[in-house]
Motif scaffolding. Structure first.
Motif, PDB file in Angstrom:
ATOM      1  N   UNK A   1      -9.705 -32.476  33.708  1.00 38.99           N
ATOM      2  CA  UNK A   1      -9.965 -31.624  32.547  1.00 38.99           C
ATOM      3  C   UNK A   1     -10.706 -30.361  32.960  1.00 38.99           C
ATOM      4  N   UNK A   2     -11.761 -30.497  33.757  1.00 38.59           N
ATOM      5  CA  UNK A   2     -12.550 -29.336  34.172  1.00 38.59           C
ATOM      6  C   UNK A   2     -11.740 -28.383  35.038  1.00 38.59           C
TER       7      UNK A   2
ATOM      8  N   UNK B   1     -17.905 -29.845  45.778  1.00 37.07           N
ATOM      9  CA  UNK B   1     -19.060 -29.296  45.075  1.00 37.07           C
ATOM     10  C   UNK B   1     -19.107 -27.772  45.162  1.00 37.07           C
ATOM     11  N   UNK B   2     -18.316 -27.190  46.058  1.00 36.47           N
ATOM     12  CA  UNK B   2     -18.252 -25.741  46.156  1.00 36.47           C
ATOM     13  C   UNK B   2     -17.195 -25.144  45.232  1.00 36.47           C
ATOM     14  N   UNK B   3     -16.284 -25.974  44.705  1.00 36.42           N
ATOM     15  CA  UNK B   3     -15.212 -25.462  43.844  1.00 36.42           C
ATOM     16  C   UNK B   3     -15.739 -25.175  42.444  1.00 36.42           C
ATOM     17  N   UNK B   4     -16.260 -26.203  41.795  1.00 32.12           N
ATOM     18  CA  UNK B   4     -16.861 -26.050  40.466  1.00 32.12           C
ATOM     19  C   UNK B   4     -18.234 -26.705  40.498  1.00 32.12           C
ATOM     20  N   UNK B   5     -19.271 -25.968  40.896  1.00 30.11           N
ATOM     21  CA  UNK B   5     -20.597 -26.604  41.028  1.00 30.11           C
ATOM     22  C   UNK B   5     -21.115 -27.173  39.720  1.00 30.11           C
ATOM     23  N   UNK B   6     -20.780 -26.527  38.590  1.00 30.99           N
ATOM     24  CA  UNK B   6     -21.313 -26.996  37.318  1.00 30.99           C
ATOM     25  C   UNK B   6     -20.604 -28.233  36.800  1.00 30.99           C
ATOM     26  N   UNK B   7     -19.477 -28.599  37.385  1.00 31.58           N
ATOM     27  CA  UNK B   7     -18.706 -29.747  36.887  1.00 31.58           C
ATOM     28  C   UNK B   7     -19.055 -31.059  37.577  1.00 31.58           C
TER      29      UNK B   7
ATOM     30  N   UNK C   1      -8.878 -23.252  35.312  1.00 32.23           N
ATOM     31  CA  UNK C   1      -7.671 -22.531  35.720  1.00 32.23           C
ATOM     32  C   UNK C   1      -7.100 -21.705  34.570  1.00 32.23           C
ATOM     33  N   UNK C   2      -7.038 -22.289  33.373  1.00 37.15           N
ATOM     34  CA  UNK C   2      -6.449 -21.584  32.233  1.00 37.15           C
ATOM     35  C   UNK C   2      -7.465 -20.764  31.459  1.00 37.15           C
TER      36      UNK C   2
END
Length: 730
Positions: free
Chosen positions: A252-253, A171-177, A258-259
């Motif tokens: 996907x997220x 949850x700290x990597x991509x909180x919105x995902x 990353x890109x």
């Protein structure tokens, strides 16, 4: 009373304190239960009196929901130490309590951590700091590990709790995902073969008892027991595949972050296959290490994913991001409206709307070709049934060549049926030559050499076929916008043929060079073996000399005997590599010769190709690794001299306004630049120093040519000659 507590709550607090004191004396679960219920009641009263009535949101939770979750979580958190200390209820009760508490606490943290960005309320309010997520996750994993090692927690609960605590960090990597749930599911599926089949055993150390009779301390050894039923491993593999498909939005997220843009559909499909194979790696490594079919299947899926991710072939839109036409409004699809991958639209973006959009479906042939090529290499490297494996490798190489040829023919010559068949056949021959040269097929090298010569002859045959069977002219309205469209199509076709054959020859040369370098350690033995065979052949001729005419035996030259021996031995393979190297160099010169900007500098970019030359006993019989730079250095003056002579002596290429005297002067200047190059190539070949007086006498001739010539190629050759002299002098 000073804090505003009522008498009833104060009584509860006193009972709670008394229960905790009694527990410290008796270690009874009954006394500890009095403490837990009393502490939970006090916390519930505190939250209801101070926060329950607030109509606000904290993250994505209403205040009442937050208070209820906090009371339930604190109750379960207080119960767990008592169960561990009193050893009450066994492993199942403790594991169930910790699992329910972990689920509630994980949901609470997920809703509070950067929850304001998801809910739309209190934007910018960081309700729950990230360092607390790290602290609770690490603490939870340490506690689970300790309870598992002390045999207080079963494998099932330890597996679930460890995966859940570790997945909270996502949850700290991509909180919105919102990656917590798919990451937990994927982690559970991957770690199941590791943690569910683990057993600990206490063993004594190998040291002997001392003289006083004291025993050495024991240690815990972790081992894994294999699955008894192969269908059990199949169920685990299917669970991993299902978990990867469930977590496809997470992949996907991650790729999109990353890109910085939506990922391509081929990249996504390849990433899913790679994730499936890597997820099955612990299962195969621990439980199916004896099963070669499972290992090969995992490697095949991994290689397929990497190839698809790199090549990125188009995928069908229907069933991918678009719903198929099914009754009852059923919509089984891989991606939703928020996760739509990029489809192949490069032709429209590059050539504009006037050109019809091409779906590059032949890329799937390239995927099959690469996979067949890898399969042929693995089949050729097999030690079991060498002859059958060799023919299997040849068959896979043939299939790879057919697919590669079909891909090149469809992409380079769309609508040109005859050339598609010809290029497909040529590519198949190339792959067959590679398989015969690289694998230990047991076939005669003469077969590989004959196949290679057919491949070489396919280039002039293809060029002649372009004139005999020209490509069809375009019949669209867009063809009127272009001038000499038929001539352009012919030139493009010839250039495509040259590029295709250049790729074939470069691939063959590079493959043979790698194989020769791999056997470099045994090169001396091979040379002596060839010499012994030649000596034996000459000795047999000498013994038969009495029965044949002596004069006829003397006329047989050394070159002829060497050629016969070479055709009978394995030295044809490096000869194939050398012919392919020289042809690659010449074809590249032809392709870059029409470019005026690179006309005089193309040789410097292409001469490193000659480093692929090998010692073959025929064309380059004395070429060793120490002399490998001599052909590279010789190619520069050879190419520049030929171009300069053609520019000075061939009438269509003579520059306008150049008189006969100017041409003769340039020819003399060209001759003045050659001595330095001859000395430098001789130095690289013999690795012997040159007398300084020779360099002092010859080098100034380049300065004269540099000042008096009017041809750019001669100037470049003069500068190269001075640079070569400087290298020798230093």
């Amino acid at each position: 009373l000073a804090m505003g507590m009522s008498l009833s709550v104060l009584v509860v607090a006193l009972v709670t304190a008394g229960g905790f004191i009694l527990f410290l004396q008796s270690w009874s679960i009954r006394d500890y239960a009095v403490f837990v219920f009393g502490a939970t009641t006090i916390m519930g009263w505190f939250l209801s009196e101070n926060f329950w009535f607030l109509e606000v949101y904290s993250g994505t939770l209403h205040m009442r929901q937050l208070c209820s979750l906090m009371v339930a979580t604190c109750f379960l958190s207080a119960v767990i130490p008592g169960l561990v200390a009193c050893n009450f209820g066994g492993k199942k009760l403790l594991g169930t309590t910790m699992m329910v508490r972990g689920l509630l606490f994980g949901y609470l943290e997920k809703s509070l951590t950067f929850g304001s960005r998801l809910s739309g309320y209190d934007e910018g309010d960081f309700t729950y700091p990230p360092y607390l997520v790290v602290l609770t996750s690490v603490t939870g994993m340490i506690a689970v590990h300790h309870l598992r090692n002390t045999n207080r927690l079963s494998n099932v609960f330890a597996w679930f709790l460890s995966c859940m605590n570790g997945s909270k960090l996502s949850m700290l990597v991509l909180p919105e995902a919102q990656l917590v749930v798919p990451c937990t599911v994927l982690c559970l599926a991957v770690m199941a073969p590791i943690m569910l089949y683990r057993q600990d055993s206490r063993q004594q150390r190998s040291a002997q008892h001392d003289k006083g009779g004291a025993s050495t301390p024991s240690f815990t050894r972790t081992t894994f027991f294999r699955m008894g039923n192969p269908y059990q491993a199949l169920c685990h593999a299917l669970a991993i595949v299902g978990a990867v498909l469930y977590a496809r939005y997470m992949i996907f997220d991650i790729l999109e972050a990353f890109f910085g843009r939506r990922p391509n559909e081929g990249l996504l499909m390849g990433s899913l296959l790679v994730s499936m194979s890597l997820g099955c790696w612990p299962l195969i490594q621990l439980h199916l290490s004896y099963n070669q079919a499972a290992r090969r299947l995992m490697i095949a899926v991994l290689a397929s994913g990497l190839v698809i991710a790199l090549i990125r072939p188009p995928m069908p839109i229907t069933g991918g991001a678009r719903c198929p036409r099914l009754p009852f409004e059923l919509c089984p699809r891989l991606w939703d409206s928020d996760h739509r991958p990029e489809h192949e639209v490069d032709d429209v973006s590059v050539y504009g709307d006037a050109t019809a959009r091409r779906e590059h479906w032949p890329k799937w042939l390239l995927v099959v070709a690469v996979m067949s090529g890898l399969a042929s290499l693995s089949a050729g490297a097999s030690r079991h049934g060498r002859k059958s494996a060799a023919f299997a490798g040849i068959g896979m190489a043939l299939a790879s060549g057919v697919c590669m040829g079909a891909y090149l023919s469809f992409e380079l010559f769309p609508g040109y049926k005859f050339m598609q068949i010809l290029v497909g056949l040529t590519t198949t021959l190339c792959l067959v030559v590679l398989a015969m040269a690289h694998l230990n097929t047991g076939l005669s090298p003469k077969n590989a050499f004959a196949t290679f010569m057919i491949l070489v002859l396919m280039l002039p045959l293809s060029l002649v076929s372009v004139f005999v069977f020209p490509p069809a002219s375009p019949e669209t309205d867009d063809a009127r916008l272009y001038v000499d469209v038929e001539r352009d199509i012919m030139e493009d076709t010839k250039a495509s043929l040259l590029m295709a054959h250049t790729c074939y020859m470069l691939l063959i040369a590079f493959t043979i060079k790698l194989k020769r370098q791999r056997k470099q350690g045994s090169g001396t033995h091979t040379t002596h073996h060839f010499g012994n065979r030649f000596a034996t052949h000459r000795h047999q001729q000498y013994r038969l000399g009495g029965s044949m005419d002596s004069r006829l035996a003397k006329r047989q030259s050394l070159f002829g005997g060497t050629f016969e021996l070479m055709l009978a031995g394995k030295d044809l393979i490096p000869l194939i590599g050398n012919i392919a190297t020289v042809e690659t160099f010449l074809l590249c010169l032809v392709l870059l010769g029409d470019d005026d900007a690179l006309q005089n500098f193309a040789v410097f970019m292409l001469c490193p190709i000659l480093l692929l030359l090998n010692q073959d006993g025929f064309l380059f019989s004395r070429l060793t690794d120490r002399q490998r730079y001599a052909p590279v250095a010789a190619a520069v003056p050879l190419v520049i001299t030929c171009k300069a002579c053609a520019q000075l002596l061939y009438p269509p290429w003579i520059p306008a306004g150049m008189t006969l005297m100017a041409s003769l002067l340039n020819v003399v200047d060209l001759l003045l630049t050659l001595p330095n190059h001859v000395i430098f190539v001789r130095y690289l070949w013999r690795l012997e120093g040159q007398a300084d007086i020779m360099l002092v006498v010859v080098t100034p001739l380049n300065v004269i040519a540099l000042l008096t010539t009017s041809v750019d190629g001669i100037r470049i050759q003069a500068l190269c000659g001075m640079a070569a002299a400087a290298i020798q002098y230093v």
